[in-house]
Design a protein around this motif. Structure first.
Motif, mmCIF file in Angstrom:
data_model
loop_
_atom_site.group_PDB
_atom_site.id
_atom_site.type_symbol
_atom_site.label_atom_id
_atom_site.label_comp_id
_atom_site.label_asym_id
_atom_site.label_seq_id
_atom_site.Cartn_x
_atom_site.Cartn_y
_atom_site.Cartn_z
ATOM 1 N N THR A 27 0.849 -1.196 0.000
ATOM 2 C CA THR A 27 0.000 0.000 0.000
ATOM 3 C C THR A 27 0.883 1.244 0.000
ATOM 4 O O THR A 27 1.975 1.247 0.588
ATOM 5 C CB THR A 27 -0.918 0.027 1.242
ATOM 6 O OG1 THR A 27 -0.133 -0.291 2.396
ATOM 7 C CG2 THR A 27 -2.020 -0.995 1.142
ATOM 8 N N ILE B 86 -0.881 -9.719 5.138
ATOM 9 C CA ILE B 86 -1.831 -10.460 4.299
ATOM 10 C C ILE B 86 -1.363 -10.172 2.873
ATOM 11 O O ILE B 86 -1.294 -8.996 2.461
ATOM 12 C CB ILE B 86 -3.273 -9.970 4.535
ATOM 13 C CG1 ILE B 86 -3.696 -10.323 5.960
ATOM 14 C CG2 ILE B 86 -4.220 -10.587 3.507
ATOM 15 C CD1 ILE B 86 -5.011 -9.716 6.379
ATOM 16 N N GLN C 275 -1.404 -14.346 6.170
ATOM 17 C CA GLN C 275 -2.384 -15.020 5.322
ATOM 18 C C GLN C 275 -2.090 -14.606 3.877
ATOM 19 O O GLN C 275 -1.645 -13.483 3.621
ATOM 20 C CB GLN C 275 -3.813 -14.608 5.703
ATOM 21 C CG GLN C 275 -4.885 -15.397 4.958
ATOM 22 C CD GLN C 275 -6.304 -15.007 5.412
ATOM 23 O OE1 GLN C 275 -6.466 -14.529 6.533
ATOM 24 N NE2 GLN C 275 -7.288 -15.234 4.569
ATOM 25 N N PHE D 291 -3.593 -15.116 -0.377
ATOM 26 C CA PHE D 291 -4.669 -15.652 -1.224
ATOM 27 C C PHE D 291 -4.346 -15.341 -2.680
ATOM 28 O O PHE D 291 -3.511 -14.475 -2.971
ATOM 29 C CB PHE D 291 -6.032 -15.066 -0.822
ATOM 30 C CG PHE D 291 -6.094 -13.557 -0.793
ATOM 31 C CD1 PHE D 291 -6.284 -12.841 -1.969
ATOM 32 C CD2 PHE D 291 -5.963 -12.858 0.408
ATOM 33 C CE1 PHE D 291 -6.352 -11.461 -1.943
ATOM 34 C CE2 PHE D 291 -6.015 -11.476 0.427
ATOM 35 C CZ PHE D 291 -6.210 -10.768 -0.757
ATOM 36 N N THR E 21 -5.648 -14.142 -6.401
ATOM 37 C CA THR E 21 -6.697 -13.352 -7.043
ATOM 38 C C THR E 21 -6.910 -13.781 -8.490
ATOM 39 O O THR E 21 -7.847 -13.293 -9.131
ATOM 40 C CB THR E 21 -6.351 -11.846 -7.017
ATOM 41 O OG1 THR E 21 -5.197 -11.644 -7.838
ATOM 42 C CG2 THR E 21 -6.053 -11.359 -5.611
ATOM 43 N N ARG F 37 -5.636 -4.419 -7.339
ATOM 44 C CA ARG F 37 -6.892 -4.013 -6.679
ATOM 45 C C ARG F 37 -6.890 -4.382 -5.200
ATOM 46 O O ARG F 37 -7.306 -3.598 -4.337
ATOM 47 C CB ARG F 37 -8.092 -4.716 -7.345
ATOM 48 C CG ARG F 37 -8.669 -3.983 -8.534
ATOM 49 C CD ARG F 37 -9.812 -4.768 -9.138
ATOM 50 N NE ARG F 37 -10.966 -4.853 -8.251
ATOM 51 C CZ ARG F 37 -11.889 -5.808 -8.313
ATOM 52 N NH1 ARG F 37 -11.759 -6.793 -9.200
ATOM 53 N NH2 ARG F 37 -12.903 -5.811 -7.492
ATOM 54 N N ALA F 38 -6.433 -5.620 -4.910
ATOM 55 C CA ALA F 38 -6.438 -6.102 -3.521
ATOM 56 C C ALA F 38 -5.536 -5.236 -2.640
ATOM 57 O O ALA F 38 -5.900 -4.868 -1.517
ATOM 58 C CB ALA F 38 -6.004 -7.559 -3.465
ATOM 59 N N VAL F 39 -4.358 -4.874 -3.171
ATOM 60 C CA VAL F 39 -3.422 -4.070 -2.366
ATOM 61 C C VAL F 39 -3.930 -2.614 -2.278
ATOM 62 O O VAL F 39 -3.893 -2.001 -1.205
ATOM 63 C CB VAL F 39 -2.000 -4.128 -2.974
ATOM 64 C CG1 VAL F 39 -1.054 -3.205 -2.194
ATOM 65 C CG2 VAL F 39 -1.476 -5.561 -2.956
ATOM 66 N N ALA F 40 -4.432 -2.090 -3.408
ATOM 67 C CA ALA F 40 -4.898 -0.699 -3.410
ATOM 68 C C ALA F 40 -6.083 -0.511 -2.462
ATOM 69 O O ALA F 40 -6.207 0.537 -1.804
ATOM 70 C CB ALA F 40 -5.301 -0.293 -4.828
ATOM 71 N N SER F 41 -6.948 -1.520 -2.365
ATOM 72 C CA SER F 41 -8.135 -1.391 -1.506
ATOM 73 C C SER F 41 -7.807 -1.597 -0.032
ATOM 74 O O SER F 41 -8.599 -1.239 0.840
ATOM 75 C CB SER F 41 -9.204 -2.409 -1.932
ATOM 76 O OG SER F 41 -8.766 -3.723 -1.636
ATOM 77 N N GLY F 42 -6.645 -2.216 0.239
ATOM 78 C CA GLY F 42 -6.296 -2.492 1.637
ATOM 79 C C GLY F 42 -6.669 -3.899 2.063
ATOM 80 O O GLY F 42 -6.428 -4.280 3.204
ATOM 81 N N LEU F 43 -7.279 -4.675 1.132
ATOM 82 C CA LEU F 43 -7.616 -6.063 1.488
ATOM 83 C C LEU F 43 -6.332 -6.836 1.790
ATOM 84 O O LEU F 43 -6.287 -7.623 2.737
ATOM 85 C CB LEU F 43 -8.393 -6.719 0.330
ATOM 86 C CG LEU F 43 -8.873 -8.138 0.582
ATOM 87 C CD1 LEU F 43 -10.001 -8.144 1.622
ATOM 88 C CD2 LEU F 43 -9.369 -8.801 -0.714
#
Lengths: 482, 211
Positions: free
Chosen positions: B45, B60, B92, B94, B96, B104-110
């Motif tokens: 991020t 994560i 953890q 996962f 994508t 998207r996952a990193v930009a959103s903070g997921l």
């Protein structure tokens, strides 16, 4: 609860009716507004519930598989795409947790990271609306074959809904306020128009009570509705009758005065007759024995005394009944005249008169008014007092008032007769019973600003106390009496 | 699909090419920014300031695909050098199944960090700067052979593979081919030996040894 009488009677009708309209409108407005808002809230929350259920239904069917696989990315992807698909629902944040309440993914991962704990749903309802935060919170269990595999928790933005509610509230407040003001103004104008004839009537009735009976002008009568027009015409008939009555009473009073003068003249003639006989005898004596200085002097003295007595009687009558003399204050001479005027009647009935005068000279009170009132009351007292009884008269100053007291040994005054002297209204029956003398006396005393108190005399009859306030200048008072 | 002869050719990541090299024929390799090479990026991020994989411990982490060189193998191999596995190193992780979704996952903070194809990331910086702006590169990896165009060996004798190879190699010479290359931000296609992907094979060996 009724308001106090003083409050009710103190507020004019033109204010009271609009006030009642305002109160009614405020109560009705509050009631209607509450009903409208209650229905609006109910409708909004039902629509919100339907939208939230549609949103959660859509998510539920998509999320079962990824939740079973614990696939955080797919859960996030579904939530993220649903945000655009369900834009109308305005979901702020949707979080999916597993059966243990651990977050699998959230549409806002920074506030609900993977692995954090989703707070358990404490409400029994499926949706909680928090107006303070502007959000609705909906919770849904993810079930597979009767087993809970996870939970969906979503926070929905309800600020547009609350804004709409606030807007409706303001519309209601403003429209009700405008309506209330308009109806109040209408009520005020209507009532004012309705009571305007009543005010006209009230003014004329009030003026009549103060002694100025004026009919309502014809132009005003013609401009009114038929009901008011009839009422005004009846009032005018009554006013005219009152004016005629006043005029008639004035004439009768004058005739009464002249009749009294006739009676008095008859009595005085009898009184003058004695000295006149003596004077004629003295003249005869002078004519026959006028050469004898001693006899002549005695006869002249007799003539002189007789003529002076006659002069006093004539002067008293003139003072009492001559109207076109200048105004002046009350003096001892006026009481001397009174004594002179009633002496014949006192002698005729052999009454023992107790005469006490304790006043300073030149009091600022109308001599004419006091003389007439006192003479009337004294003649009445003489008439009521049995032959050989006592009659008391006193005059004195009490505070800033002249007080006359007449007490006789008669049978006392009947109630309706006493009311002629003391009351504001005079019954025709009372006047008929007592004659006009007492009624004229009351008018004089009232015009002088005084009053009469009727009581019981120590001689067994009536005791009348006449109290007349002293004034600054007697001329104005006399003018008023005239 | 290639192995089952359901497709005559495919643009494949270097890692599955290495895994199935015996059944696949290398037709051409894209040339990007002057060389047939690309890198794997570790991203996090924006504003975090990390510069090494060690600083991402306990994150994560978002991988692209278990069959991706840049989106999985490079990071797994680097951990294998320290005898660590992703499930131990990260809190953890996962998949994508897309490099775009890793961003998207990193930009959103997921995810706090991710492994992504450097070529895809650079193209996204041009086409979707808001998305990449919410992330930052922790470090680029060493250079690897760019994902090649391959065909099944069973089709070698066929005319199709030869035509496809020639079409790829000549693409930069025609206006239509130039248009396609510009859209893909590539310079051209050229023939390269299988040895170009030796470093990927080394990484695969390292990961396999640990597991």
């Amino acid at each position: 609860m009724k308001p106090p009488l003083s409050l009710r009677s103190g507020i004019p009708l033109t204010v009271r009716v609009p006030l009642v309209v305002v109160l009614l409108m405020v109560v009705i407005s509050i009631g209607v507004s509450q009903l409208v808002l209650w229905r609006l809230v109910e409708t909004q929350e039902r629509q919100l519930g339907d939208l939230a259920n549609a949103y959660l239904d859509g998510l539920e069917s998509s999320l079962v598989d990824p939740v079973l696989r614990r696939d955080s990315w797919e859960v996030f992807d579904i939530l993220d795409r649903a945000r655009a698909v369900y834009a109308a629902v305005r979901p702020i944040e949707t979080t999916v947790a597993d059966a243990n309440g651990l977050v699998l993914a959230s549409s806002e991962p920074r506030s609900a990271p993977i692995g954090s704990t989703l707070p358990p749903s404490t409400a029994s309802r499926t949706m909680i609306v928090s107006e303070r935060d502007g959000v609705a919170i909906a919770d849904r269990s993810l079930m597979v074959e009767g087993r809970q595999i996870g939970r969906i928790n979503t926070r929905i933005d309800i600020s547009p809904m609350l804004a709409e509610r606030a807007e409706v509230t303001w519309y209601l407040v403003i429209s009700n306020a405008v309506l209330t003001i308009a109806l109040t103004a209408l009520g005020w104008f209507t009532v004012r128009r309705m009571v305007a004839p009543m005010n006209v009537l009230l003014r004329h009735v009030s003026a009549a009570a103060d002694g100025s009976v004026e009919p309502i002008p014809e132009t005003q009568i013609r401009s009114q509705s038929p009901e008011w027009s009839r009422l005004f015409q009846r009032y005018n008939r009554m006013a005219n009758a009152l004016s005629e009555r006043e005029l008639l009473l004035g004439r009768v009073a004058e005739e009464e005065r002249l009749a009294g003068l006739g009676k008095l003249a008859s009595s005085v003639a009898h009184e003058i007759n004695n000295p006149l006989g003596g004077i004629l005898n003295a003249v005869d004596t002078i004519r026959v024995h006028g050469d004898n200085p001693k006899v002549r002097a005695g006869a002249v003295e007799l003539v002189d005394r007789g003529l002076r007595g006659m002069r006093d009687i004539v002067r008293s009558i003139l003072n009492s009944y001559k109207e076109d003399r200048p105004a002046r204050g009350l003096t001892h001479a006026d009481f001397d005249d009174l004594l002179t005027l009633i002496t014949p009647e006192v002698r005729r009935k052999q009454i023992a008169l107790e005469w006490t005068i304790d006043i300073p000279e030149g009091m600022t009170v109308s001599a004419l008014g006091i003389r007439q009132a006192a003479l009337n009351l004294l003649l009445n007292a003489c008439k009521a007092t049995p032959r050989g009884s006592k009659l008391g008269f006193s005059a004195g100053i009490v505070g800033r008032a002249l007080e006359l007291e007449i007490s006789d040994a008669g049978p006392g005054l009947a109630t309706d007769v006493a009311e002629i002297l003391t009351g504001d209204e005079v019954s025709a029956q009372g006047v008929a019973t007592s004659g006009l003398g007492l009624w004229v006396t009351r008018r004089i005393v009232k015009d002088l600003g005084g009053s009469v108190v009727v009581g019981k005399s120590k001689h067994g009859g009536a005791k009348l106390r006449v109290i007349v306030p002293l004034v600054e200048s007697v001329s104005r008072e006399v003018a008023d009496v005239a | 699909m290639l192995i089952g002869s359901q497709a005559d050719g495919a643009w494949l990541c270097g890692f599955p090419y290495v895994q199935h090299r015996a059944q696949l024929e290398l037709l051409a390799v894209p040339v990007w920014r002057g060389q047939p090479l690309y890198q794997s990026y570790l991203i996090s991020t924006a504003g975090r300031g990390a510069t090494s994989l060690d600083q991402l411990r306990g994150d994560i982490h978002a991988f692209s695909d278990p069959d991706s060189n840049s989106g999985y193998l490079v990071t797994a191999a680097e951990l294998a050098r320290s005898e660590e596995r992703p499930d131990q190193f990260f809190k953890q992780s996962f998949f994508t199944y897309s490099h775009f979704n890793v961003v998207r996952a990193v930009a959103s903070g997921l995810a706090q960090s991710g492994s992504v194809d450097g070529y895809v990331y650079e193209v996204l910086k041009e086409t979707n700067p808001e998305l990449t702006g919410a992330t930052e590169i922790v470090r680029p990896s060493e250079w690897f052979g760019f994902p090649p165009i391959v065909a099944p060996t069973s089709a070698l004798a066929g005319e199709k593979s030869a035509v496809l190879r020639q079409a790829l190699l000549d693409m930069h010479t025609s206006p239509a081919g130039r248009l396609v290359l510009d859209m893909l931000r590539l310079d051209k296609f050229e023939s390269e030996p299988p040895a170009l992907f030796a470093s990927i094979e080394d990484n695969w060996d390292r990961v396999r040894e640990l597991s």
